[in-house]
Design an enzyme around this catalytic site. Structure first.
Site, PDB file in Angstrom:
ATOM      1  N   ASP A 108      25.171  45.568  38.656  1.00  0.00           N
ATOM      2  CA  ASP A 108      26.185  46.010  37.611  1.00  0.00           C
ATOM      3  C   ASP A 108      27.456  45.558  38.568  1.00  0.00           C
ATOM      4  OD1 ASP A 108      27.878  48.020  36.108  1.00  0.00           O
ATOM      5  OD2 ASP A 108      27.981  49.009  38.179  1.00  0.00           O
ATOM      6  N   ASP A 133      31.423  47.070  38.078  1.00  0.00           N
ATOM      7  CA  ASP A 133      32.445  48.079  38.596  1.00  0.00           C
ATOM      8  C   ASP A 133      31.747  48.943  39.481  1.00  0.00           C
ATOM      9  OD1 ASP A 133      34.801  47.298  36.675  1.00  0.00           O
ATOM     10  OD2 ASP A 133      33.384  47.594  35.272  1.00  0.00           O
ATOM     11  N   ASP A 180      25.471  51.575  40.737  1.00  0.00           N
ATOM     12  CA  ASP A 180      26.011  52.648  41.369  1.00  0.00           C
ATOM     13  C   ASP A 180      26.217  53.992  40.413  1.00  0.00           C
ATOM     14  OD1 ASP A 180      28.155  51.592  39.629  1.00  0.00           O
ATOM     15  OD2 ASP A 180      29.479  52.841  40.710  1.00  0.00           O
TER      16      ASP A 180
END
Length: 229
Positions: free
Chosen positions: A10, A12, A177
């Site tokens: 991922d 961001d 996250d």
């Protein structure tokens, strides 16, 4: 298969702490349309599903009575467009790499691990950010929210990338996250390495994961356990 292993990342909150610049774009739009602004910590809990979702979760996540008038899809679309435009022009003002990222990417390259980015950021913004922050060349492919007709948490966002890389689902990992990353990976039957304190409203204990990390320091030890013929 050309690579021994495949890792999808991922963007961001995983590779890059983009919250400060996302906050700047978010507050720019909020001020323009007459809504309250937010702090960086609040923005960290809002990102993960794209610009439209960020704006939407910010507005409609607050007391509904305050924003009953904001139901016009046209207005929402204009806000999202303004967000992307402003953010694109200010994409790396304060964003920084998560601790240990570059060292880990170098290690993966040395191990001949195939790497790609799987993000719900628009593809052109993701590529621009990766280039400007200096890690674009580590990745063989970058897929954003608009690369395919689907995106996370749809597992096809992950499986399509692995297929493009000539990889193997059974020899792949997802590092993210948020529950968006975890749910997509779980549905794709891909193990998940989850960063603590991610860009999500949920607690770590509420998000599916196989491994939990604070940052990328020492992640090589975890990945090494998967590097089997």
């Amino acid at each position: 298969m050309t690579q021994k292993y495949t890792i999808l990342f991922d963007l961001d909150g995983t590779l890059v702490d983009t919250a400060p610049d996302l906050m700047g774009a978010h507050n720019h739009v909020m001020k323009k349309y007459g809504f309250p602004t937010k702090s960086t910590d609040e923005i960290r809990n809002l990102v993960g599903q794209g610009a439209g979702a960020l704006i939407g979760r910010s507005i409609w996540g607050q007391a509904k009575k305050e924003y009953q008038s904001v139901t016009d899809q046209e207005i929402k679309d204009k806000m999202s467009k303004d967000f992307v435009e402003y953010y694109g022009k200010n994409i790396i003002k304060q964003s920084t790499l998560i601790n240990g990222v570059k060292e880990f990417l170098k290690w993966c390259k040395e191990k001949n691990i195939s790497m790609a980015v799987c993000t719900n950021k628009q593809e052109h913004l993701a590529i621009d950010l990766l280039k400007k922050i200096g890690i674009y060349d580590y990745f063989e492919y970058v897929a954003g929210s608009n690369t395919f007709d689907y995106c996370k948490p749809d597992p096809r966002h992950i499986t399509s990338i692995i297929e493009i890389l000539d990889g193997d689902i059974k020899k792949s990992l997802m590092i993210g996250d948020s529950e968006t990353d975890a749910n997509a990976a779980r549905a794709a039957s891909v193990p998940v390495i989850l960063l603590e304190n991610g860009y999500t409203e949920k607690k770590t204990s509420e998000i599916y994961h196989n491994h939990l990390i604070k940052d990328f320091i020492g992640v090589e030890k975890i990945v090494s356990t998967y590097l089997k013929d």
